[in-house]
Enzyme design. Structure first.
Site, short mmCIF file in Angstrom:
data_model
loop_
_atom_site.label_atom_id
_atom_site.label_comp_id
_atom_site.label_asym_id
_atom_site.label_seq_id
_atom_site.Cartn_x
_atom_site.Cartn_y
_atom_site.Cartn_z
N ASP A 51 -89.38 29.86 -69.53
CA ASP A 51 -88.06 29.39 -69.12
C ASP A 51 -88.01 29.05 -67.64
O ASP A 51 -88.94 29.32 -66.89
CB ASP A 51 -87.02 30.47 -69.42
N TYR A 109 -97.14 39.57 -71.29
CA TYR A 109 -96.26 39.30 -70.16
C TYR A 109 -96.19 40.52 -69.26
O TYR A 109 -96.30 41.66 -69.71
CB TYR A 109 -94.84 38.97 -70.65
#
Length: 261
Positions: A51, A109
């Site tokens: 994003d 992540y």
């Protein structure tokens, strides 16, 4: 021929990974540089679409090309034509069965929290500032409820387009190095905003506003409105993508660079 690349980028000034009309994106910049080096239009596929404001040290892409180039052309040559906040880390020829997204078996992540009374100056775009006393041990304990294949509806963005809310979390750890708290999570795949939504709720536990068991309760509720607010984007990094071993893709330090890997 098909080529795979390892990519890192600072996502601060981009409107996410995906190419969009009238706004800048990481994909658009990389395709422009690759097309220049290949002397033909290049379209890339990535392992994970990050994003706006999100970074990567271990993004993987692949592309098709008729151009025959040395490996250095896809690394040094492409880097010369990229902005300073995007870089190719490695290049490797792969077979036609390889797909950056669909061949991947896991993604990893890291979310970096700067836990200090005052905001940072140097790393302001690479960490998320959360002042006050945070108990990372309780965050780690709560995070263990996330392990395994489960319905992650409570941590799924409303606009998520996935056909299923089920994901399998392989491992999750919350550790501290001085003023930095790292939430490190690996799963087969992630829902839209899943990591940031998880971090937002873990922070509620870390601040003592919710008990450790709250994460388990949220999973059972299957209701996004019952969980905490989404954590800020600038602390999030895609640090690794796992592929079948026979591809022998390069494995570098996970990063971000200020982490003591």
């Amino acid at each position: 021929m098909r080529v795979a690349l390892g990519i890192e980028y600072d996502g601060s000034r981009y409107f996410g990974w995906q190419r969009q009309a009238e706004v800048d994106s990481v994909q658009a910049q990389l395709e422009r540089a690759l097309s220049f080096v290949a002397n033909e239009p290049i379209s890339i596929q990535c392992a994970g679409r990050t994003d706006a404001g999100v970074h990567a040290t271990g993004q993987v892409v692949h592309f098709e090309t008729n151009a025959v180039r040395k490996e250095s052309a896809w690394t040094l040559g492409v880097n010369v034509n990229l902005p300073d906040d995007i870089a190719v880390r490695w290049a490797k020829d792969v077979d036609d069965e390889f797909h950056a997204r669909f061949t991947a078996t896991a993604r990893r992540y890291r979310y970096m929290i700067y836990n200090h009374q005052f905001r940072p100056g140097i790393l302001r775009s690479g960490v998320s500032h959360y002042p006050g006393q945070i108990d990372e041990a309780k965050m780690h304990e709560a995070a263990q409820f996330l392990l395994g294949e489960q319905d992650f509806t409570s941590f799924r963005a409303i606009q998520c387009q996935s056909n299923t809310p089920f994901r399998c979390v392989h491992e999750v750890n919350v550790t501290r190095q001085g003023m930095y708290i790292c939430v490190d999570i690996k799963a087969n795949a992630f829902l839209h905003h899943m990591v940031r939504n998880i971090v937002g709720s873990l922070l509620e536990v870390g601040y003592g506003r919710q008990p450790v068991s709250w994460i388990k309760e949220l999973l059972a509720l299957k209701d996004r409105t019952q969980a905490a607010a989404t954590a800020k984007p600038n602390g999030l990094y895609l640090v690794d993508v796992t592929y079948p071993e026979h591809y022998a893709l390069p494995k570098l330090a996970l990063g971000p660079l200020f982490m003591l890997d």
